[in-house]
Scaffold this motif. Structure first.
Motif, short mmCIF file in Angstrom:
data_model
loop_
_atom_site.label_atom_id
_atom_site.label_comp_id
_atom_site.label_asym_id
_atom_site.label_seq_id
_atom_site.Cartn_x
_atom_site.Cartn_y
_atom_site.Cartn_z
N ASN A 1 0.83 -1.21 0.00
CA ASN A 1 0.00 0.00 0.00
C ASN A 1 0.86 1.26 0.00
O ASN A 1 0.54 2.25 -0.66
CB ASN A 1 -0.95 0.00 1.21
CG ASN A 1 -2.04 -1.02 1.08
OD1 ASN A 1 -2.45 -1.38 -0.02
ND2 ASN A 1 -2.53 -1.51 2.20
N THR A 2 1.95 1.22 0.73
CA THR A 2 2.83 2.37 0.82
C THR A 2 3.58 2.59 -0.50
O THR A 2 3.69 3.72 -0.99
CB THR A 2 3.82 2.19 1.98
OG1 THR A 2 3.07 1.94 3.18
CG2 THR A 2 4.66 3.42 2.20
N TYR A 3 4.09 1.50 -1.09
CA TYR A 3 4.75 1.62 -2.39
C TYR A 3 3.78 2.13 -3.45
O TYR A 3 4.17 2.91 -4.32
CB TYR A 3 5.33 0.28 -2.84
CG TYR A 3 6.54 -0.18 -2.04
CD1 TYR A 3 7.63 0.66 -1.85
CD2 TYR A 3 6.59 -1.44 -1.50
CE1 TYR A 3 8.74 0.25 -1.14
CE2 TYR A 3 7.70 -1.88 -0.78
CZ TYR A 3 8.77 -1.03 -0.60
OH TYR A 3 9.86 -1.44 0.11
N ASP A 4 2.52 1.69 -3.38
CA ASP A 4 1.52 2.16 -4.34
C ASP A 4 1.36 3.68 -4.28
O ASP A 4 1.14 4.33 -5.31
CB ASP A 4 0.17 1.49 -4.10
CG ASP A 4 0.12 0.05 -4.62
OD1 ASP A 4 1.01 -0.33 -5.43
OD2 ASP A 4 -0.80 -0.69 -4.23
N GLN B 1 12.22 1.12 -8.27
CA GLN B 1 12.40 0.61 -6.92
C GLN B 1 11.06 0.17 -6.32
O GLN B 1 10.95 -0.91 -5.74
CB GLN B 1 13.05 1.69 -6.05
CG GLN B 1 13.41 1.23 -4.67
CD GLN B 1 14.15 2.33 -3.91
OE1 GLN B 1 14.15 3.49 -4.28
NE2 GLN B 1 14.77 1.94 -2.82
N ALA B 2 10.03 1.00 -6.47
CA ALA B 2 8.72 0.69 -5.90
C ALA B 2 8.11 -0.54 -6.55
O ALA B 2 7.62 -1.44 -5.86
CB ALA B 2 7.80 1.90 -6.04
N PHE B 3 8.13 -0.61 -7.89
CA PHE B 3 7.57 -1.78 -8.57
C PHE B 3 8.33 -3.05 -8.21
O PHE B 3 7.72 -4.11 -8.01
CB PHE B 3 7.56 -1.58 -10.09
CG PHE B 3 6.41 -0.75 -10.59
CD1 PHE B 3 5.09 -1.15 -10.38
CD2 PHE B 3 6.64 0.43 -11.27
CE1 PHE B 3 4.03 -0.38 -10.84
CE2 PHE B 3 5.58 1.20 -11.75
CZ PHE B 3 4.26 0.78 -11.53
N ASN B 4 9.64 -2.98 -8.10
CA ASN B 4 10.45 -4.13 -7.71
C ASN B 4 10.06 -4.61 -6.31
O ASN B 4 9.86 -5.81 -6.09
CB ASN B 4 11.94 -3.76 -7.76
CG ASN B 4 12.82 -4.94 -7.39
OD1 ASN B 4 12.77 -5.97 -8.04
ND2 ASN B 4 13.63 -4.78 -6.36
N LYS C 1 2.56 -8.61 -12.60
CA LYS C 1 2.10 -7.33 -13.13
C LYS C 1 3.05 -6.20 -12.73
O LYS C 1 3.31 -5.30 -13.52
CB LYS C 1 0.68 -7.03 -12.63
CG LYS C 1 0.07 -5.81 -13.25
CD LYS C 1 -1.35 -5.59 -12.77
CE LYS C 1 -1.88 -4.31 -13.41
NZ LYS C 1 -3.19 -3.97 -12.93
N ALA C 2 3.56 -6.26 -11.50
CA ALA C 2 4.50 -5.21 -11.04
C ALA C 2 5.80 -5.25 -11.84
O ALA C 2 6.49 -4.24 -11.94
CB ALA C 2 4.78 -5.39 -9.55
#
Length: 125
Positions: A79-82, A102-105, A122-123
């Motif tokens: 949720n935070t990375y999103d 970085q976030a998608f990874n 998907k990420a």
């Protein structure tokens, strides 16, 4: 506050405290500091928030996500990375691209850990 010619505000100080807590592996205390930064920034009107703080909100979300991930709180991390992804989604500069990668990874890793394989794939797209 000023130190060696640099001006520090509450957000800067909380960020330093969170970094110290993280290095001491006091992850929940670090999370508390980062959440205070986000609340502090949200309380200020948009014209009062300095550019430095606006630019760093996405980085705070990345730092929070990493802490949640270290604690095994994968859903909180996702949720935070999103949120960091949402902030940078339409930006084309190099820093935003690095944050998105970085976030998608990290979303992919957290989803994999939670056996959410479709979301992990998907990420990675």
């Amino acid at each position: 506050a000023k130190y060696e010619g640099r001006t520090f505000d509450k957000g800067d100080i909380l960020d330093k405290l969170a970094t110290i807590q993280t290095s001491m592996e006091n992850f929940q205390e670090a999370i508390d500091h980062y959440e205070k930064i986000l609340k502090y920034n949200a309380q200020k009107s948009s014209n009062e928030v300095c550019t430095h703080e606006q630019d760093n909100v996405d980085k705070i979300y990345i730092k929070l996500g990493k802490l949640y991930k270290k604690m095994g709180r994968n859903f909180d991390a996702i949720n935070t990375y999103d949120k960091a992804i949402e902030i940078n989604q339409n930006k084309k500069d190099e820093v935003s691209t690095e944050i998105l990668v970085q976030a998608f990874n990290d979303v992919a890793i957290c989803c994999f850990n939670e056996r959410m394989y479709d979301r992990a794939l998907k990420a990675c797209e």
